[in-house]
Design a protein around this motif. Structure first.
Motif, PDB file in Angstrom:
ATOM      1  N   PHE A   1       0.895  -1.240  -0.029  1.00 55.94           N
ATOM      2  CA  PHE A   1       0.104  -0.052   0.258  1.00 55.94           C
ATOM      3  C   PHE A   1       0.742   1.235   0.070  1.00 55.94           C
ATOM      4  CE2 PHE A   1      -2.416   3.354   1.811  1.00 55.94           C
ATOM      5  CZ  PHE A   1      -3.809   3.048   1.179  1.00 55.94           C
ATOM      6  N   TYR A   2       1.981   1.336   0.746  1.00 60.43           N
ATOM      7  CA  TYR A   2       2.635   2.424   0.875  1.00 60.43           C
ATOM      8  C   TYR A   2       4.057   2.300  -0.089  1.00 60.43           C
ATOM      9  CZ  TYR A   2      -0.364   3.239   4.661  1.00 60.43           C
ATOM     10  OH  TYR A   2      -1.481   3.503   5.694  1.00 60.43           O
ATOM     11  N   GLU A   3       4.121   1.630  -0.814  1.00 64.86           N
ATOM     12  CA  GLU A   3       5.417   1.439  -1.734  1.00 64.86           C
ATOM     13  C   GLU A   3       5.668   2.755  -2.604  1.00 64.86           C
ATOM     14  OE1 GLU A   3       7.209  -1.590  -5.123  1.00 64.86           O
ATOM     15  OE2 GLU A   3       4.998  -1.509  -4.755  1.00 64.86           O
ATOM     16  N   SER A   4       4.673   3.433  -3.027  1.00 64.08           N
ATOM     17  CA  SER A   4       5.056   4.589  -3.501  1.00 64.08           C
ATOM     18  C   SER A   4       5.031   5.891  -3.031  1.00 64.08           C
ATOM     19  CB  SER A   4       4.051   4.727  -4.856  1.00 64.08           C
ATOM     20  OG  SER A   4       2.678   4.725  -4.345  1.00 64.08           O
ATOM     21  N   ASN A   5       4.634   5.904  -1.711  1.00 64.86           N
ATOM     22  CA  ASN A   5       4.562   6.842  -0.594  1.00 64.86           C
ATOM     23  C   ASN A   5       5.988   6.944   0.111  1.00 64.86           C
ATOM     24  OD1 ASN A   5       4.090   8.589   1.159  1.00 64.86           O
ATOM     25  ND2 ASN A   5       2.035   7.918   1.901  1.00 64.86           N
ATOM     26  N   THR A   6       6.807   7.696  -0.386  1.00 67.83           N
ATOM     27  CA  THR A   6       8.282   7.782   0.012  1.00 67.83           C
ATOM     28  C   THR A   6       8.327   8.610   1.376  1.00 67.83           C
ATOM     29  OG1 THR A   6       8.812   9.773  -1.356  1.00 67.83           O
ATOM     30  CG2 THR A   6       9.395   7.595  -2.106  1.00 67.83           C
ATOM     31  N   SER A   7       7.153   9.180   2.001  1.00 68.07           N
ATOM     32  CA  SER A   7       7.067   9.786   3.230  1.00 68.07           C
ATOM     33  C   SER A   7       6.866   8.925   4.357  1.00 68.07           C
ATOM     34  CB  SER A   7       5.964  10.725   3.478  1.00 68.07           C
ATOM     35  OG  SER A   7       4.712   9.961   3.178  1.00 68.07           O
TER      36      SER A   7
END
Length: 315
Positions: free
Chosen positions: A119-125
């Motif tokens: 789910f957070y793979e593309s969310n670099t925060s």
């Protein structure tokens, strides 16, 4: 969904290792997951036989898609073992789930970790995922998770593009501190009263913590850790056999008894009430009161209570 490989770091605690492995084998996704077991070398003659017992046991483990054993000929210590082992696996596979030999996981631990990584793979925060969580009241709607800059080391995961072994070098940290006035004060404010002292002790060699440097990198990059409201991990390592966890566990937690396989995620949020609840676990006054309360519950002896109280107050 491509499952992340699991890194399990073991040393000389046979009973705890068996419990950890049996719980991990009971995970819904265990049979589909690759397991890499890193066995550190013994320090001396006293630990040699115990290390050999653990190594004999890990050779009998089944129940996973693949099992790879990596035995060190020398004693690296936990910090170097984790830094080197995680770097090796995450650089090859792109993601990694990390456990030590005293962590009992719920059957849906791997589901939560893998779904979070996806789910957070593309969310670099987001820098990491924690399977463990303290007992935090869920004041949100439609979410099974919350966020914080202070990460945790009891069952965690990350991505290759958010893991860099260079962040653990003292020169990287000391240069960062020197270039940013008040950074340690802000570090405490954001991540807990104990954290800057832990970092300085790590730099001076008083402790061998890789974890506090990992927390520091979350802080200076302003990245977050995803936490479940219901913990998927329980630490059984608070004993005289523990290398890094001895004494009393000050972190109250609520273990996930539902074992659901699907979770509700949020991109991000800001919730000061949850942030305050989280930081309460790292305030000295709370830790003192909670340690004493736990000690009374566990021992029931006023003499022990007074002795520990005096020791804590002198620090």
């Amino acid at each position: 969904m491509q499952l992340a490989p699991i890194c399990l770091f073991v040393y000389n605690r046979l009973d705890e290792t068996k419990i950890t492995v049996e719980a991990l084998k009971a995970n819904f996704l265990a049979a589909e997951s690759k397991l890499f077991i890193f066995s550190d070398g013994f320090k001396n003659a006293e630990t040699q036989s115990k290390v050999e017992e653990v190594r004999a046991y890990i050779k009998t483990i089944t129940g996973f898609k693949e099992i790879t054993l990596i035995e060190s000929a020398v004693n690296k210590g936990l910090a170097s073992s984790i830094i080197e082992g995680v770097t090796k696996i995450v650089n090859t596979h792109g993601t990694v789930i990390v456990l030590e030999d005293d962590l009992v996981t719920t059957p849906n631990f791997l589901d939560f970790m893998n779904q979070s990584l996806q789910f957070y793979e593309s969310n670099t925060s987001i820098q990491s995922i924690s399977g463990f969580s303290m007992k935090i009241k869920n004041k949100l709607k439609d979410s099974d998770v919350f966020f914080h800059q202070r990460t945790h080391s009891w069952g965690w995961a990350t991505w290759g593009n958010r893991w860099d072994k260079n962040i653990f070098y003292p020169i990287y940290i000391t240069d960062t501190i020197a270039s940013k006035p008040n950074i340690l004060k802000n570090f405490n404010k954001q991540c807990g009263n104990d954290i800057s002292e832990m970092l300085l002790n790590s730099l001076s060699g008083k402790n061998n913590s890789w974890y506090v440097r990992w927390v520091f990198d979350h802080f200076i990059t302003k990245r977050l850790t995803v936490y479940p409201f219901l913990s998927k991990v329980y630490n059984i390592g608070f004993s005289d056999n523990g290398t890094h966890c001895k004494g009393i566990d000050v972190f109250k937690t609520e273990i996930d008894q539902l074992h659901l396989k699907k979770f509700l995620f949020l991109e991000q949020f800001e919730n000061q009430l949850i942030n305050n609840d989280f930081l309460e676990y790292f305030r000295k006054s709370y830790k003192l009161k909670f340690r004493l309360k736990l000690l009374l519950t566990q021992s029931g002896r006023i003499e022990v209570y007074r002795d520990v109280k005096n020791k804590i107050l002198k620090k």
